[in-house]
Design an enzyme around this catalytic site. Structure first.
Site, mmCIF file in Angstrom:
data_model
loop_
_atom_site.group_PDB
_atom_site.id
_atom_site.type_symbol
_atom_site.label_atom_id
_atom_site.label_comp_id
_atom_site.label_asym_id
_atom_site.label_seq_id
_atom_site.Cartn_x
_atom_site.Cartn_y
_atom_site.Cartn_z
ATOM 1 N N GLY A 71 102.111 24.546 62.939
ATOM 2 C CA GLY A 71 100.898 24.382 63.483
ATOM 3 C C GLY A 71 99.890 25.216 63.096
ATOM 4 O O GLY A 71 100.273 26.409 63.185
ATOM 5 N N CYS A 72 98.729 24.707 62.935
ATOM 6 C CA CYS A 72 97.611 25.739 62.755
ATOM 7 C C CYS A 72 96.378 25.413 63.237
ATOM 8 O O CYS A 72 95.080 25.035 62.528
ATOM 9 C CB CYS A 72 97.352 25.699 61.285
ATOM 10 N N VAL B 226 94.239 25.159 67.277
ATOM 11 C CA VAL B 226 93.688 26.204 68.252
ATOM 12 C C VAL B 226 94.411 27.632 68.148
ATOM 13 O O VAL B 226 93.978 28.618 67.905
ATOM 14 C CB VAL B 226 93.131 25.652 69.627
ATOM 15 N N SER C 291 96.080 28.848 64.471
ATOM 16 C CA SER C 291 95.223 29.378 63.506
ATOM 17 C C SER C 291 95.166 30.932 63.788
ATOM 18 O O SER C 291 94.706 31.905 63.159
ATOM 19 C CB SER C 291 93.777 28.769 63.472
ATOM 20 N N ALA D 216 103.471 24.649 58.439
ATOM 21 C CA ALA D 216 103.534 23.390 58.264
ATOM 22 C C ALA D 216 102.437 22.777 59.116
ATOM 23 O O ALA D 216 102.229 23.164 60.417
ATOM 24 C CB ALA D 216 104.940 22.990 58.872
ATOM 25 N N LYS E 34 105.614 24.382 76.456
ATOM 26 C CA LYS E 34 106.035 24.283 77.838
ATOM 27 C C LYS E 34 106.704 23.097 78.266
ATOM 28 O O LYS E 34 107.519 23.080 78.875
ATOM 29 C CB LYS E 34 104.847 24.416 78.784
ATOM 30 N N GLY F 276 99.112 31.549 79.415
ATOM 31 C CA GLY F 276 98.481 32.202 78.349
ATOM 32 C C GLY F 276 98.897 33.488 78.009
ATOM 33 O O GLY F 276 99.919 33.811 77.690
ATOM 34 N N LYS G 52 105.114 24.034 83.808
ATOM 35 C CA LYS G 52 105.130 25.612 83.953
ATOM 36 C C LYS G 52 105.969 26.242 85.329
ATOM 37 O O LYS G 52 106.790 27.096 85.075
ATOM 38 C CB LYS G 52 103.507 26.177 84.085
#
Length: 450
Positions: free
Chosen positions: A28-29, A31, A34, A61, A123, A152, A223
């Site tokens: 994953g790229c 939010v 990246s 990927a 999560k 976060g 969560k």
């Protein structure tokens, strides 16, 4: 010779350690992804010094190639074949930030089976099927770390897993969803209704176009399951968590809370309490009134906070930004450093701890206090009949206030602690009474003494 005070001298860039690098694959790229890639680039020297070897990003990927991204990376790093990436023989750590159940679960299991450790921010997957992932990590002798899955940048999972490992946690109370906290904060500060506050949250980018996962409590419930599992050494899934969202919270509810010196917050509440057969875990997510004197009441805007109570340490609160690319990436990087160190030392960190294996209570057995608004006919004897309905179900009244409005009136009842089942039975009885027009609001009250 010129002399400088220590505060005026910047530390030298650490020398890069020699030796085989720790190779990282990123799934994953977007939010978060990246920002992870950016930090790997910008802090390469510091990371190498902290880990004890260079940390090298060897592949990313993604679902689509050629998109504009928030970080400048060589195109040859990107691939559409995530499975091939996580099963490469030279990959030491896989960082998963794609979210969702599949293909994330299959990719994490494949990575562990092929010898990579895993850092995840997922999560939903951990709350639904964490036991499968932990079992795979145990079998492979690899790490599975997931600090970024809850709140976060706030370091809460590591303290529960490690810092408080010698203590006994009894309760975890938290604001773990920034979108809902922003909405409720706006309703409290401006008098706005839910729809108006939600629209503002969407305009500012705090809420998605489809806010269901946030406002209906699904995000917070996942969560809560993770927090309860860690805090009480018991497997708790999202399905075990009682969930209510904030879509039914009205401006009137928020105003009533203000009259009591309270604010309304969406809370994740996990506790050990006495069950029918001994100690048991309760886990729930719902809006509740808390007094303005409580530390969580001061958590504003889209911030998160988690309040932990334990036998030896007492009360602790962890506060900070609970979402966003950079804050979440910070938590990912913290786990990555730890996992990379473990790979170099050929050791494994703490795995799943579920030795307590406590039963999980249903919501009906959970006890708290309640704020109930009842619209009634303004007639003699109605208040006594309402009080009798509470008494018949074993719900003790702490305070009652009546406001007349011509032919009808509103009773505002605040109870002492009672079970959710007894309160629900009371409400059913009230709604069937001839002189009761409606039970217009039922909200729990947390954080106050009897």
């Amino acid at each position: 010779m010129n002399q400088h005070s220590p505060s005026s001298v910047l530390p030298a860039t650490p020398a890069t350690p020699q030796g085989r690098p720790v190779r990282v694959a990123l799934l994953g790229c977007g939010v978060v992804g990246s920002q992870v890639a950016r930090l790997l680039q910008e802090q390469a020297g510091d990371l190498a010094a902290r880990v004890g070897a260079p940390v090298e990003l060897v592949g990313i990927a993604v679902r689509r190639l050629g998109l504009a991204r928030d970080v400048d990376l060589p195109e040859e790093l990107f691939t559409l074949d995530a499975h091939a990436l996580v099963t490469r023989d030279d990959v030491d750590v896989v960082v998963e930030v794609i979210g969702g159940i599949e293909p994330a679960r299959s990719l994490i299991l494949a990575a562990l089976e092929h010898g990579a450790s895993v850092v995840s921010a997922n999560k939903a997957l951990l709350a639904e099927d964490g036991s499968t992932l932990f079992a795979a990590a145990e079998k492979a002798g690899r790490d599975l770390y997931y600090e970024a899955a809850v709140a976060g940048a706030i370091p809460i999972l590591r303290p529960l897993r490690e810092s408080l490992a010698g203590d006994q946690v009894t309760r975890v109370l938290g604001i773990v969803n920034g979108t809902t906290n922003f909405i409720l904060d706006r309703m409290d500060s401006s008098g706005a209704g839910f729809d108006e506050a939600l629209q503002e949250a969407q305009d500012l980018g705090y809420a998605e176009a489809d806010p269901t996962a946030d406002v209906e409590g699904f995000d917070a419930a996942a969560k809560a399951a993770i927090l309860a599992s860690l805090a009480f050494h018991t497997r708790v899934t999202a399905a075990d968590v009682h969930r209510e969202g904030i879509a039914e919270v009205t401006a009137s509810d928020v105003a009533s809370a203000a009259e009591m010196g309270c604010v309304v917050k969406l809370l994740a509440i996990c506790a050990v309490q006495e069950g029918p057969d001994g100690p048991a875990v309760s886990a729930r997510v719902h809006p509740a009134m808390i007094p303005r004197s409580h530390p969580l009441a001061s958590v504003r805007e889209a911030y998160n906070a988690v309040f932990v109570e334990s036998q030896a340490a007492g009360q602790l609160m962890f506060y900070g930004p609970g979402a966003g690319g950079s804050p979440t990436a910070s938590a990912v990087m913290g786990d990555l450093v730890t996992v990379a160190r473990n790979r170099l030392a050929d050791v494994r960190g703490a795995g799943e701890s579920s030795y307590a294996d406590l039963p999980v209570l249903d919501m009906g057995s959970t006890q708290t206090r309640y704020h109930v608004q009842i619209d009634v006919d303004d007639k003699a004897g109605v208040l006594a009949a309402v009080a009798l309905a509470f008494a018949e179900h074993g719900v003790s009244i702490q305070t009652v206030r009546q406001e007349g409005r011509g032919d009808d009136a509103q009773l505002v009842v605040v109870s002492h602690r009672a079970s959710d089942a007894d309160l629900a039975a009371t409400v059913d009885t009230l709604r069937g009474m001839a002189n009761v027009r409606d039970v217009s609001s039922v909200m729990r009250v947390e954080g106050e003494s009897e």
